[in-house]
Design an enzyme around this catalytic site. Sequence first.
Site, PDB file in Angstrom:
ATOM      1  N   GLN A  43     -14.812 -24.987  24.957  1.00 29.05           N
ATOM      2  CA  GLN A  43     -13.661 -24.576  23.992  1.00 29.05           C
ATOM      3  C   GLN A  43     -12.687 -23.533  24.555  1.00 29.05           C
ATOM      4  OE1 GLN A  43     -12.878 -26.873  21.282  1.00 29.05           O
ATOM      5  NE2 GLN A  43     -14.436 -27.539  22.496  1.00 29.05           N
ATOM      6  N   HIS A  62      -9.687 -24.842  26.585  1.00 24.38           N
ATOM      7  CA  HIS A  62      -8.670 -25.391  25.918  1.00 24.38           C
ATOM      8  C   HIS A  62      -7.200 -24.882  26.071  1.00 24.38           C
ATOM      9  CE1 HIS A  62      -9.702 -29.211  23.885  1.00 24.38           C
ATOM     10  NE2 HIS A  62     -10.812 -28.796  23.845  1.00 24.38           N
ATOM     11  N   GLU A  65     -14.111 -25.180  13.081  1.00 24.21           N
ATOM     12  CA  GLU A  65     -13.771 -26.298  13.305  1.00 24.21           C
ATOM     13  C   GLU A  65     -14.947 -26.955  14.148  1.00 24.21           C
ATOM     14  OE1 GLU A  65     -10.711 -28.563  16.383  1.00 24.21           O
ATOM     15  OE2 GLU A  65     -11.179 -26.666  16.819  1.00 24.21           O
ATOM     16  N   HIS A  66     -15.606 -26.445  15.038  1.00 24.12           N
ATOM     17  CA  HIS A  66     -16.718 -27.108  15.421  1.00 24.12           C
ATOM     18  C   HIS A  66     -18.003 -26.027  15.405  1.00 24.12           C
ATOM     19  CE1 HIS A  66     -13.520 -28.533  18.322  1.00 24.12           C
ATOM     20  NE2 HIS A  66     -13.974 -29.652  17.995  1.00 24.12           N
ATOM     21  N   HIS A  75       5.623 -42.189 -26.007  1.00 22.64           N
ATOM     22  CA  HIS A  75       4.417 -42.673 -25.786  1.00 22.64           C
ATOM     23  C   HIS A  75       3.398 -43.393 -26.682  1.00 22.64           C
ATOM     24  CE1 HIS A  75       5.144 -40.030 -22.080  1.00 22.64           C
ATOM     25  NE2 HIS A  75       4.106 -40.544 -21.665  1.00 22.64           N
TER      26      HIS A  75
END
Length: 426
Positions: free
Chosen positions: A255, A258, A322-323, A415
């Site tokens: 990761q 990235h 996230e992970h 209504h």
Amino acid sequence: MNKIYNPSQADWEQILKRPTQTVADIEGTVAEVFNEVRLNGDQAIATYTQKFDGVQLTNMLVTAEEITEAESLITKELKEAIQLAKGNVTRFHEAQKTTRVQVATMPGVDCWQEKRPIQKVGLYIPGGTAPLFSTILMLVLPAKIAGCEEIVLCSPPNNEGKIHPAILYTANLCGVTKICKVGGIQAIAGMTFGTESIPQVYKIFGPGNQFVTVAKQLATKHGVAIDMPAGPSELLVVADDSANAGYVASDLLSQAEHGKDSQVILVSTSKKLMDEVEIEVDKQLAILPRVEIATEAIKNSKLIYVESDQIALDLINEYGPEHFIICVKNEDFYVDRIANAGSVFIGNYTPESAGDYASGTNHTLPTNGYAKNYSGVNLDTFMKSMTFQKITKKGIHAIGNAIELMAEAEGLQAHKNAVTLRLNEE
């Protein structure tokens, strides 16, 4: 790596802070690009493509010839790998289909729910130093399964004005209807407003850098929905002495490579494992092609020691990764109790890379703590739930008086009248 031992809960917020700029820091730039694209369409897109990507394009749409050329540049082995992943992602998302939910809430009152596809969707696929063609599988395949009619894909061109051949091959394989050589803020703006070349869409999907994330959030102010605020990648691993330090280090680095603003964290009940992982990270980092990027990301990363699984779990739920990788002896403790995570990977032989590419689950996931309130992309992300009802004369008599009373109590006479007229019918 930054080691932290037994942090007090009062310090968790500061320790778990993401290395991202605030929206205020970059929203001025995003708003300026949006305004230009809204007013000047393709002309503005071309100007910003030259400014940000360093290339001047005469046509931003990918041609059939370019797709054919791209297919010839992809090796047989890579094509087979993409097709294997396509099969697994397809199977997992097809399994998410649901049928009509129908119930008679009272005699004569039938209510049901059905799902309909979002007709026009826009997909953002990052390019640059890491052309994420795998993201096409994660977005186009569920869009096709859902039944989306128009699937527009935007991806930034390189300095030769081309999109990576693997992106073009995968997009064509999966059934994208239009591919545009546009990246960054201007791509999101183009899909938000529509230009001469880029169709306007109803919902935008896909990850990106902080500028893309803010651009997607700004798109929602112009009537376009988004999948989630998906920004720089992040990973948290919880591990004890049963974990393999080399495996853990490789997951952290997967990761970290990235981007420089990625963040990876190890939470452990073992000081010995933390030390071993730190050594492994240094060893593996030195031989990575993207060593410069990963090194910067590692500066944002943490090794955190805590004394018990319960403290670890509380800290992890506070972070909302996230992970989330679980490499502990008592893995069920975390599997059963994790509340905030985008996607969970269990055991020493389940690397996060599997979910990124080929196991079948979706890798477009909430970052920056949004796992507390957003789901990752799934089949329903490309659909809308619509409710239907049909009431018979018997049914309106069964619920009519309740409607009249409630409408009158709220001061909404029209209504009430809509029901009274039907009840008084001879």
